[in-house]
Write a protein that holds these residues in place. Sequence first.
Motif, PDB file in Angstrom:
ATOM      1  N   GLY A 121      40.995  13.424  -3.901  1.00 38.43           N
ATOM      2  CA  GLY A 121      40.130  12.898  -4.942  1.00 38.43           C
ATOM      3  C   GLY A 121      39.782  11.440  -4.873  1.00 38.43           C
ATOM      4  N   TRP A 122      40.090  10.795  -3.739  1.00 44.36           N
ATOM      5  CA  TRP A 122      39.799   9.372  -3.618  1.00 44.36           C
ATOM      6  C   TRP A 122      38.320   9.079  -3.663  1.00 44.36           C
ATOM      7  CZ3 TRP A 122      43.268   5.929  -0.277  1.00 44.36           C
ATOM      8  CH2 TRP A 122      44.608   6.306  -0.447  1.00 44.36           C
ATOM      9  N   GLY A 123      37.543  10.091  -3.303  1.00 46.43           N
ATOM     10  CA  GLY A 123      36.105   9.901  -3.212  1.00 46.43           C
ATOM     11  C   GLY A 123      35.505   9.303  -4.471  1.00 46.43           C
ATOM     12  N   ARG A 124      36.170   9.540  -5.596  1.00 50.72           N
ATOM     13  CA  ARG A 124      35.637   9.074  -6.874  1.00 50.72           C
ATOM     14  C   ARG A 124      35.894   7.598  -7.105  1.00 50.72           C
ATOM     15  NH1 ARG A 124      32.151  11.666  -9.854  1.00 50.72           N
ATOM     16  NH2 ARG A 124      31.693  13.323  -8.421  1.00 50.72           N
ATOM     17  N   THR A 125      36.815   7.033  -6.377  1.00 50.80           N
ATOM     18  CA  THR A 125      37.235   5.667  -6.697  1.00 50.80           C
ATOM     19  C   THR A 125      36.517   4.634  -5.843  1.00 50.80           C
ATOM     20  OG1 THR A 125      39.031   5.771  -5.106  1.00 50.80           O
ATOM     21  CG2 THR A 125      39.527   6.449  -7.354  1.00 50.80           C
ATOM     22  N   GLY A 126      35.425   5.042  -5.234  1.00 48.57           N
ATOM     23  CA  GLY A 126      34.748   4.179  -4.258  1.00 48.57           C
ATOM     24  C   GLY A 126      34.274   2.830  -4.760  1.00 48.57           C
ATOM     25  N   GLY A 127      34.346   2.540  -6.038  1.00 46.53           N
ATOM     26  CA  GLY A 127      34.048   1.182  -6.498  1.00 46.53           C
ATOM     27  C   GLY A 127      32.570   0.887  -6.605  1.00 46.53           C
ATOM     28  N   GLY A 128      32.145   0.496  -7.772  1.00 43.85           N
ATOM     29  CA  GLY A 128      30.791   0.171  -8.212  1.00 43.85           C
ATOM     30  C   GLY A 128      29.680   0.140  -7.190  1.00 43.85           C
ATOM     31  N   GLY A 129      29.300  -1.068  -6.729  1.00 47.06           N
ATOM     32  CA  GLY A 129      28.125  -1.199  -5.886  1.00 47.06           C
ATOM     33  C   GLY A 129      28.401  -0.976  -4.419  1.00 47.06           C
ATOM     34  N   PHE A 130      29.639  -0.654  -4.067  1.00 46.35           N
ATOM     35  CA  PHE A 130      30.003  -0.545  -2.665  1.00 46.35           C
ATOM     36  C   PHE A 130      29.370   0.681  -2.025  1.00 46.35           C
ATOM     37  CE2 PHE A 130      33.264   1.242   0.295  1.00 46.35           C
ATOM     38  CZ  PHE A 130      32.906   0.453   1.372  1.00 46.35           C
ATOM     39  N   ARG A 131      29.329   1.786  -2.789  1.00 52.68           N
ATOM     40  CA  ARG A 131      28.680   2.967  -2.215  1.00 52.68           C
ATOM     41  C   ARG A 131      27.941   3.749  -3.282  1.00 52.68           C
ATOM     42  NH1 ARG A 131      30.941   8.206  -2.847  1.00 52.68           N
ATOM     43  NH2 ARG A 131      32.939   8.164  -3.909  1.00 52.68           N
ATOM     44  N   LYS A 132      26.977   4.529  -2.833  1.00 52.73           N
ATOM     45  CA  LYS A 132      26.242   5.396  -3.735  1.00 52.73           C
ATOM     46  C   LYS A 132      27.141   6.541  -4.165  1.00 52.73           C
ATOM     47  CE  LYS A 132      21.502   4.989  -2.085  1.00 52.73           C
ATOM     48  NZ  LYS A 132      20.526   5.714  -1.271  1.00 52.73           N
ATOM     49  N   PRO A 133      27.078   6.957  -5.432  1.00 48.60           N
ATOM     50  CA  PRO A 133      27.929   8.059  -5.874  1.00 48.60           C
ATOM     51  C   PRO A 133      27.551   9.363  -5.168  1.00 48.60           C
ATOM     52  CG  PRO A 133      26.471   7.334  -7.639  1.00 48.60           C
ATOM     53  CD  PRO A 133      26.276   6.393  -6.503  1.00 48.60           C
ATOM     54  N   SER A 134      28.545  10.241  -4.998  1.00 48.64           N
ATOM     55  CA  SER A 134      28.322  11.524  -4.347  1.00 48.64           C
ATOM     56  C   SER A 134      29.321  12.520  -4.902  1.00 48.64           C
ATOM     57  CB  SER A 134      28.500  11.387  -2.833  1.00 48.64           C
ATOM     58  OG  SER A 134      28.687  12.648  -2.244  1.00 48.64           O
ATOM     59  N   VAL A 135      28.966  13.810  -4.915  1.00 47.81           N
ATOM     60  CA  VAL A 135      29.918  14.807  -5.414  1.00 47.81           C
ATOM     61  C   VAL A 135      30.934  15.183  -4.342  1.00 47.81           C
ATOM     62  CG1 VAL A 135      28.281  15.807  -7.032  1.00 47.81           C
ATOM     63  CG2 VAL A 135      28.459  16.774  -4.747  1.00 47.81           C
ATOM     64  N   LEU A 136      30.678  14.785  -3.093  1.00 46.02           N
ATOM     65  CA  LEU A 136      31.556  15.218  -2.014  1.00 46.02           C
ATOM     66  C   LEU A 136      32.892  14.482  -2.067  1.00 46.02           C
ATOM     67  CD1 LEU A 136      29.056  15.441   0.948  1.00 46.02           C
ATOM     68  CD2 LEU A 136      29.935  17.275  -0.495  1.00 46.02           C
ATOM     69  N   PRO A 137      33.969  15.178  -1.736  1.00 41.16           N
ATOM     70  CA  PRO A 137      35.296  14.546  -1.750  1.00 41.16           C
ATOM     71  C   PRO A 137      35.596  13.857  -0.420  1.00 41.16           C
ATOM     72  CG  PRO A 137      35.536  16.864  -1.248  1.00 41.16           C
ATOM     73  CD  PRO A 137      34.050  16.615  -1.415  1.00 41.16           C
ATOM     74  N   GLY A 138      36.683  13.101  -0.410  1.00 45.07           N
ATOM     75  CA  GLY A 138      37.261  12.651   0.847  1.00 45.07           C
ATOM     76  C   GLY A 138      36.734  11.339   1.381  1.00 45.07           C
ATOM     77  N   PHE A 139      35.935  10.604   0.601  1.00 46.95           N
ATOM     78  CA  PHE A 139      35.392   9.356   1.133  1.00 46.95           C
ATOM     79  C   PHE A 139      36.501   8.343   1.405  1.00 46.95           C
ATOM     80  CE2 PHE A 139      33.764   5.026   0.364  1.00 46.95           C
ATOM     81  CZ  PHE A 139      32.896   4.952   1.422  1.00 46.95           C
TER      82      PHE A 139
END
Lengths: 296, 291
Positions: free
Chosen positions: B10-28
Amino acid sequence: MTLEASFGASAPPAPPPAYQVRSESRLVRAALIAVALGFLGLFLVLPLAVVLTRAFASGVSAYAAALTEPDALAAIRLTLTAAAIAVPLNLLFGLCAAWCIARFEFRGKSVLITLIDLPFSVSPVIAGMVYVLLFGLHGWLGPWLRSHDVQIIFALPGIVLATVFVTFPFVARELIPLMQEQGSDEEEAAVVLGASGWQLFLRVTLPKIKWGLLYGVLLCNARAMGEFGAVSVVSGHIRGQTNTMPLHVEILYNEYNMAAAFAVASLLAALALVTLVIKTLLEWRYADELAATRRH
Amino acid sequence: MADAAASPTGWGRTGGGGFRKPSVLPGFGITLGFTLAYLSLIVLIPLAALILGAAGLGWDGFWAAVLKPRVLASLQVSFGAALAAALINAVFGLAVAWVLVRYDFPGRRVVNAAVDLPFALPTAVAGIALTELYAPNGWIGGLLEPLGIQVAFTPLGIVVALTFVGLPFVVRTVEPVLQELEAEQEEAAAMLGAGRLATVFRVVLPAILPALLTGFALAFARGVGEYGSVIFIAGNLPMVSEIMPLLIVIQLEQYDYAGATAVATLMLAVSFALLLLINLLQHWMRARHDA
């Protein structure tokens, strides 16, 4: 067809077909084909032919003896071991890199892609040397490693590290453009339908990239087993212990043991040919599912 | 539901504000983390250690190590041979690509596949095979001997080895561009009265020039760093036929880490400059392709 025929009656005379204006006279064509094939024959066919003839120059029994001698067997074992560690590591890395790069948009992505390609533009000798500077006896971590009885340089870990370095980009390089092109619609649909991370990877992504993955692993493996420069710097050339197959070829050759050197070399040449055949078959059958055949 | 699905990695959700575009995919998070850690450990930190080592020599120490006659001679040998081999490959590689794309002849597909052999054949095998061929008693060396030409154990041998190693680059970069070249321009040139030779030189060559230059630069870059195939055929005479990578190996064997670090850093700088050039060329190629 009928449409064209009906137009043909009143249309101005057709220009000469494209193949006529876009091609050369038969003589030029034959000459160019001869030049190209002569060049390839000189640089591709003759070296392979010389390896085979020299390998069997002293007869089949000498050939077999050269391959079953203990030092040769140790070299084969070491080459297989190093590749068996290095290739899966780079496979795992390639999958991770391709997943985060091809499935997400984030800042600094193009820099990351350039950095992943970096090992291809570094001389193999430098690839080996950086680990000698770090882990060698006189290297930065050398004294600490020695006091803890850990040997990296002149041992298997160093050989694996050097091999990992030179084969670093192969899998990632194949998967990134392939997955970028495929897009993530199917994965997104799977997530929305409730697939877990592993289900997503095993059931949706992996089937789409399997041939590209195999392609990358194949090239990665060929380079891993054949690497000479980088491994030569870190291996220490201890016969029967830290000699890989290419290094064993070098030692035999420098001892003027030509038949044995070319016997081991013929095994490596066979590996190259098998790699080439599988690669070509993959390109012919699965061109649509490989990035390498569409890039450029 | 997407959140629940993403939970195992579930780390994919914590990618941090402007650093990356949001996505529903897991594992980022986990894949990027592993990628960066692995890249740093295997490639970046070791290379940084080399550059730091060179910096530790100081400006004067660095140049003192690099400006030795033997180093400069090896620089000249490496660059000269790589340049000659890349030129040979540009000419013959273009001919090979042309023949493979434009003409049909028996065995074309097999020949096309065989072009990649230098990528697949271990360099040490290529090295001893070419040495056997071009040695004075070898198949080709024996023919050249009466003419007074010696290839093996001279700088000429290095050019032969580097030509082998760089062979696929020009073919593989020019081939797809030649394939996608539209027929219209050539036809128009022919219709307007240009001879075939003029059409090829004024219409086709300019169109494939960026690809040709890219292939040339790739072959050159590979040639400068090549080691395995060269050391067998070169003779390795200091000042005459000693390449830079070999000099680094010799310095390492003599525990002259400072000298090896300086020469390696110089080579690394050249590699990066070439990498930049190749990227610019490819950019040019793509820009032209899209236009």
